[in-house]
Design an enzyme around this catalytic site. Structure first.
Site, PDB file in Angstrom:
ATOM      1  N   HIS A  69       0.835  -1.189   0.000  1.00 39.94           N
ATOM      2  CA  HIS A  69       0.000   0.000   0.000  1.00 39.94           C
ATOM      3  C   HIS A  69       0.877   1.249   0.000  1.00 39.94           C
ATOM      4  CE1 HIS A  69      -2.808  -2.742   2.621  1.00 39.94           C
ATOM      5  NE2 HIS A  69      -2.800  -3.120   1.349  1.00 39.94           N
ATOM      6  N   TYR A 132       3.505   2.385  13.343  1.00 41.18           N
ATOM      7  CA  TYR A 132       3.937   3.445  12.447  1.00 41.18           C
ATOM      8  C   TYR A 132       3.325   4.795  12.819  1.00 41.18           C
ATOM      9  CZ  TYR A 132      -0.163   1.520   9.882  1.00 41.18           C
ATOM     10  OH  TYR A 132      -1.385   1.017   9.528  1.00 41.18           O
TER      11      TYR A 132
END
Length: 472
Positions: A69, A132
């Site tokens: 992605h 993240y």
């Protein structure tokens, strides 16, 4: 997991993609690390990307595989528990499209993933936590900008430790396109405000072939309207060029004009500076020689401000506001000449009609042709020198308005002696509501020249400009 590492930042074959080695301190109780330490990591070359959201993906079993992605924001990725095999593919427009990088990540390694680089990983241990930081908030609108690549793309040829046929994948990830069918992520855009003015039109010509530049005139974004900047998805932009301005110097002395001048020249730049700071944008703001204290000699960027009238005061206030943006270029210019009504076109028309005008002879400066100012802005954005104030005008010997007018008369074949020089005080003696004008407008160009920019001579460009004017 390696302990005893020194904090370090490493480059990779993907431009802007960085690997960060993290010191991990452990004992019989477990371990501790500084996962994200802005001051230290910036000193080693990590971008100051301004994270605003922290996400964690928990993976219960080894073999869970996610991606590829590419998202419209930057990411700082690390592992809080377990190990992963990480794989990244550049899905941005440009020569590095398809570049691939893989690495095994444990708690002692982090990576910085730029916007548009496809992110994927495969859990190598049970109970793996993949964390993240991102520098934009997730939204459905943002998700529509994602770009995807198939995990089995033969061009990327990722050597998954656990073969994909044995891994745990979502149906969506299995259905992503191969590289040949991917729509690459375009770069962030540059937004030009005031795109229908003299400078705006010059920038349109200079950047006509750039798909990453968006032009907005007053009909779309009116900086006099406090709500004009609301509802814009700023994460899609990298740079704002504020070529808009309230330039009716005398009208600014009236009650209505004073309000509009402050709104456009001071309040709007302050709002743009706040937006630029919040979203990590570069802000280019066009200012004026009017902000300087009026004294003999060329104006340097570090000369004290000394605005004389309302227009000048609003421009100085806008400069001070823009200077608060971390990434900014304040471009101070003078005597702008471009498409539309301007001094040179007026003098050429008077010369051809046999009119003998009075022209001020005690205001001295240099012309700035809009094309030259656009070239200077393009140069600053291409070379990215240190943020700050940069004077920009044409080069050559300074001249008075009357001297410029005489040159225009000569260029169209008229008698330059028809231009009647007059002092500023005499010219405005019978007029009311007139703003004070600086007598000394020549700008020092040394700072801009030190960046590699070579200003064109004003008289050479004047000759070209007059030659291109319609003869009637």
């Amino acid at each position: 997991m390696q302990t005893g590492k020194q904090l370090a930042v490493r480059e990779t074959p993907i431009p802007g993609f960085l690997v960060i080695d993290l010191p991990v301190h452990g004992d019989n109780r477990g371990w501790f690390k500084e996962n994200w330490q802005r001051e230290k990591q910036l000193a080693l070359g990590l971008p100051d990307f301004g994270p605003v959201q922290n996400n964690i993906s928990f993976n219960a079993t080894a073999g869970v595989t996610r991606g590829i992605h590419a998202e419209p924001w930057d990411k700082y990725i690390s592992v809080a528990a377990g190990r992963v095999f990480g794989a990244w593919v550049d899905l941005r427009e440009g020569p590095s499209l398809g570049a691939t990088f893989t690495i095994e990540i444990d708690p002692s390694i982090a990576v910085f993933v730029p916007r548009g680089v496809g992110n994927s990983f495969q859990a190598l241990e049970e109970d793996t936590a993949y964390s993240y930081l991102v520098n934009d908030h997730w939204s459905a609108e943002a998700q529509s900008e994602y770009t995807f690549l198939n995990l089995a793309d033969p061009t990327a040829a990722i050597a998954w430790p656990i073969p994909l046929e044995q891994a745990e994948l979502s149906d969506k990830d299995r259905a992503h396109p191969m590289l040949a069918d991917v729509t690459p992520m375009p770069p962030r855009k540059t937004l030009v405000l005031g795109a229908n003015g003299q400078l705006g039109r010059a920038l349109r010509h200079r950047w006509a072939d750039r798909a990453d530049v968006e032009f907005a005139g007053r009909d779309r974004i009116d900086l006099a309207d406090p709500a004009a900047l609301e509802g814009i998805r700023w994460s899609g932009y990298d740079t704002i060029v504020n070529a808009a301005g309230y330039t009716a110097v005398d009208a600014a002395e009236t009650d209505e004009g004073r309000h509009d001048a402050w709104a456009v020249n001071a309040v709007a730049p302050a709002r743009l500076a706040a937006i630029a700071a919040e979203h990590g944008l570069t802000l280019v703001h066009v200012s004026s020689d009017y902000v300087y204290a009026d004294r003999e000699g060329e104006r340097r960027e570090d000369d004290p401000l000394g605005p004389l009238g309302v227009y000048a005061q609003t421009k100085a206030a806008g400069d001070l506001a823009v200077a608060a943006a971390p990434r900014h270029y304040i471009v101070r210019t003078s005597w702008v000449v471009g498409e539309g009504r301007n001094f040179v076109a007026t003098m050429a028309s008077l010369a051809r009609r046999g009119v003998a005008p009075e022209v001020v002879d005690d205001q001295v400066g240099r012309l700035t042709f809009a094309d030259e100012l656009a070239r200077a802005i393009d140069h600053l954005l291409a070379t990215r020198p240190a943020s700050g104030v940069y004077n920009a005008s044409n080069g050559g010997e300074p001249a008075s308005w009357a001297a410029i007018a005489r040159r225009v008369f000569a260029l169209v074949g008229a008698d330059e002696g028809a231009v009647r020089p007059v002092t500023t005080d005499a010219y405005f003696a019978s007029k009311t509501g007139i703003a004070p004008r600086p007598r000394h407008s020549a700008l020092s160009l040394a700072k801009l020249e030190a960046t590699g920019f070579e200003p064109r001579d004003q008289l050479a460009m004047l000759e070209e400009f007059v030659a291109a004017l319609p003869s009637a």
